[in-house]
Design a protein around this motif. Structure first.
Motif, PDB file in Angstrom:
ATOM      1  N   UNK A 169      23.125   7.756 -10.907  1.00  0.00           N
ATOM      2  CA  UNK A 169      23.377   7.078  -9.637  1.00  0.00           C
ATOM      3  C   UNK A 169      22.927   7.926  -8.451  1.00  0.00           C
ATOM      4  N   UNK A 170      22.973   9.256  -8.584  1.00  0.00           N
ATOM      5  CA  UNK A 170      22.498  10.132  -7.513  1.00  0.00           C
ATOM      6  C   UNK A 170      20.980  10.068  -7.404  1.00  0.00           C
ATOM      7  N   UNK A 171      20.306  10.038  -8.544  1.00  0.00           N
ATOM      8  CA  UNK A 171      18.840   9.937  -8.534  1.00  0.00           C
ATOM      9  C   UNK A 171      18.406   8.634  -7.870  1.00  0.00           C
ATOM     10  N   UNK A 172      19.099   7.553  -8.192  1.00  0.00           N
ATOM     11  CA  UNK A 172      18.766   6.259  -7.582  1.00  0.00           C
ATOM     12  C   UNK A 172      18.936   6.310  -6.070  1.00  0.00           C
ATOM     13  N   UNK A 173      19.979   6.984  -5.605  1.00  0.00           N
ATOM     14  CA  UNK A 173      20.192   7.116  -4.158  1.00  0.00           C
ATOM     15  C   UNK A 173      19.070   7.923  -3.515  1.00  0.00           C
ATOM     16  N   UNK A 174      18.670   9.019  -4.141  1.00  0.00           N
ATOM     17  CA  UNK A 174      17.603   9.851  -3.585  1.00  0.00           C
ATOM     18  C   UNK A 174      16.291   9.079  -3.515  1.00  0.00           C
ATOM     19  N   UNK A 175      15.973   8.362  -4.564  1.00  0.00           N
ATOM     20  CA  UNK A 175      14.715   7.601  -4.579  1.00  0.00           C
ATOM     21  C   UNK A 175      14.714   6.537  -3.487  1.00  0.00           C
ATOM     22  N   UNK A 176      15.858   5.886  -3.319  1.00  0.00           N
ATOM     23  CA  UNK A 176      15.937   4.848  -2.280  1.00  0.00           C
ATOM     24  C   UNK A 176      15.870   5.464  -0.890  1.00  0.00           C
ATOM     25  N   UNK A 177      16.518   6.613  -0.703  1.00  0.00           N
ATOM     26  CA  UNK A 177      16.496   7.272   0.605  1.00  0.00           C
ATOM     27  C   UNK A 177      15.074   7.642   1.003  1.00  0.00           C
ATOM     28  N   UNK A 178      14.323   8.176   0.059  1.00  0.00           N
ATOM     29  CA  UNK A 178      12.943   8.584   0.354  1.00  0.00           C
ATOM     30  C   UNK A 178      12.049   7.366   0.541  1.00  0.00           C
ATOM     31  N   UNK A 179      12.387   6.272  -0.118  1.00  0.00           N
ATOM     32  CA  UNK A 179      11.623   5.041   0.092  1.00  0.00           C
ATOM     33  C   UNK A 179      11.840   4.512   1.507  1.00  0.00           C
ATOM     34  N   UNK A 180      13.098   4.562   1.961  1.00  0.00           N
ATOM     35  CA  UNK A 180      13.416   4.084   3.310  1.00  0.00           C
ATOM     36  C   UNK A 180      12.867   5.032   4.365  1.00  0.00           C
ATOM     37  N   UNK A 181      12.992   6.332   4.111  1.00  0.00           N
ATOM     38  CA  UNK A 181      12.583   7.345   5.091  1.00  0.00           C
ATOM     39  C   UNK A 181      11.685   8.364   4.384  1.00  0.00           C
ATOM     40  N   UNK A 182      10.381   8.101   4.300  1.00  0.00           N
ATOM     41  CA  UNK A 182       9.483   8.949   3.507  1.00  0.00           C
ATOM     42  C   UNK A 182       9.453  10.416   3.930  1.00  0.00           C
ATOM     43  N   UNK A 183       9.839  10.720   5.166  1.00  0.00           N
ATOM     44  CA  UNK A 183       9.796  12.107   5.642  1.00  0.00           C
ATOM     45  C   UNK A 183      11.172  12.772   5.581  1.00  0.00           C
ATOM     46  N   UNK A 184      12.100  12.242   4.791  1.00  0.00           N
ATOM     47  CA  UNK A 184      13.441  12.833   4.712  1.00  0.00           C
ATOM     48  C   UNK A 184      13.354  14.146   3.934  1.00  0.00           C
TER      49      UNK A 184
END
Length: 332
Positions: free
Chosen positions: A140-155
């Motif tokens: 579930x943490x990996x899914x959150x990280x992938x989604x965060x970077x998808x929303x904000x590619x420069x995070x």
């Protein structure tokens, strides 16, 4: 019984003594009945509609320890469960105590209220990693990280954690590729420290090390004066980070970005091809750009509530062109 409640009852007794004095001399029983009804009625109304917790000394006093502050915060969240800021603060407080399971619960409540906020996703994923106890990111943490970077590619934190997960999972090539995306986003000293980790991941993947960093031809240079409006100056805090961006008029990733401490206003920043993120999209290739300045509280490039921002200004790209940005609004 608290001092405030005792004082309230004393005041009620004084008022009753004054009001009922004329009756007392002629009808003592009636006066006692009126006093009893008023006293019980006042107490009953307060019990129904008042705030008994406000009389609790443990909640009224200024907290002197983290535990006391958390008790007050949890009481307030029980009354205001929709407060994102409250849940984030509780999560960070639990993290400071290394009570990671409770930090996960608090961050999860905040993230449920703001499901598309990349910073919250990354913070929750970090807490989930630490709560797991084995040093590995749960699914579930990996899914959150992938989604965060998808929303904000420069995070930046999202990219770094995602690269670490890829390396842990036996995917060094993917880890190196993710970390390489960080190089143009971080300060030169951070990039220099990151390059050996990237080279190590590339070596594990059987790849050649990164080519040595080469100076980039500057091309045209834009001069951007950044001012801070006095109306928001009191919201500037030590450790805040200033980003100055040049974007195409259509938006997308910046064609040039500068990252520096948010201090010493007013200041002047230069933007050129040396500040680009992608070799295929340079400042010098644009006829006109949109300039933006943002003071980040988290240190990340993406906008977040509480950051300070300037209105965007458009400018023709020409060597020596100048523009002024005034940081004057708070990001909501």
């Amino acid at each position: 019984m608290s001092g405030l409640l005792i004082a309230s009852l004393v005041m009620l007794a004084v008022v009753l003594a004054i009001v009922l004095r004329p009756i007392w001399k002629t009808a003592r029983a009636g006066a006692l009945a009126v006093a009893l009804v008023l006293g019980l009625g006042t107490a009953g109304l307060y019990a129904l509609y008042g705030e008994p917790d406000a009389l609790d000394p443990a909640l009224v006093k200024t907290p002197t320890t983290l535990d006391e502050a958390i008790v007050q915060l949890e009481r307030r969240l029980a009354d205001e469960p929709g407060s994102v800021e409250g849940w984030v603060l509780l999560g960070r407080s639990r993290a400071a105590q290394e009570r990671w399971a409770e930090a996960v619960q608090a961050f999860s409540r905040a993230q449920a209220l703001l499901p598309d906020e990349a910073d919250l996703m990354v913070e929750l994923a970090d807490a989930q990693l630490r709560a797991a106890g084995d040093g590995r990111y749960p699914p579930e943490a990996v899914a959150l990280l992938e989604r965060a970077v998808q929303i904000q590619p420069a995070h930046q934190r999202g990219l770094f954690y995602l690269g670490a997960h890829q390396l842990q999972s036996g995917n060094p090539a993917e880890a190196a590729a993710v970390w390489e995306r960080l190089l143009p986003l971080v300060e030169a000293s951070t990039a220099e420290a990151l390059r050996p980790q990237i080279d190590q991941a590339r070596a594990l993947a059987g790849l050649e090390p990164l080519a040595p960093a080469e100076p980039v031809a500057a091309g045209p240079t834009l001069r951007v004066a950044v001012q801070l409006d006095p109306a928001v100056a009191d919201q500037l805090a030590p450790g805040d980070t200033l980003y100055v961006f040049a974007r195409t008029l259509e938006g997308g990733l910046p064609v040039a970005v500068k990252r520096l401490p948010a201090s010493g206003f007013p200041l002047e920043v230069t933007l050129s091809d040396a500040d680009g993120l992608m070799p295929a999209q340079k400042l010098s290739q644009q006829a006109r750009v949109r300039l933006l300045a943002r003071v980040s509280k988290s240190g990340d490039a993406g906008a977040a509530p509480g950051d300070l921002e300037a209105e965007a200004v458009e400018l023709d790209v020409a060597d020596g062109a100048t523009a002024t940005l005034v940081v004057a609004k708070v990001v909501q």
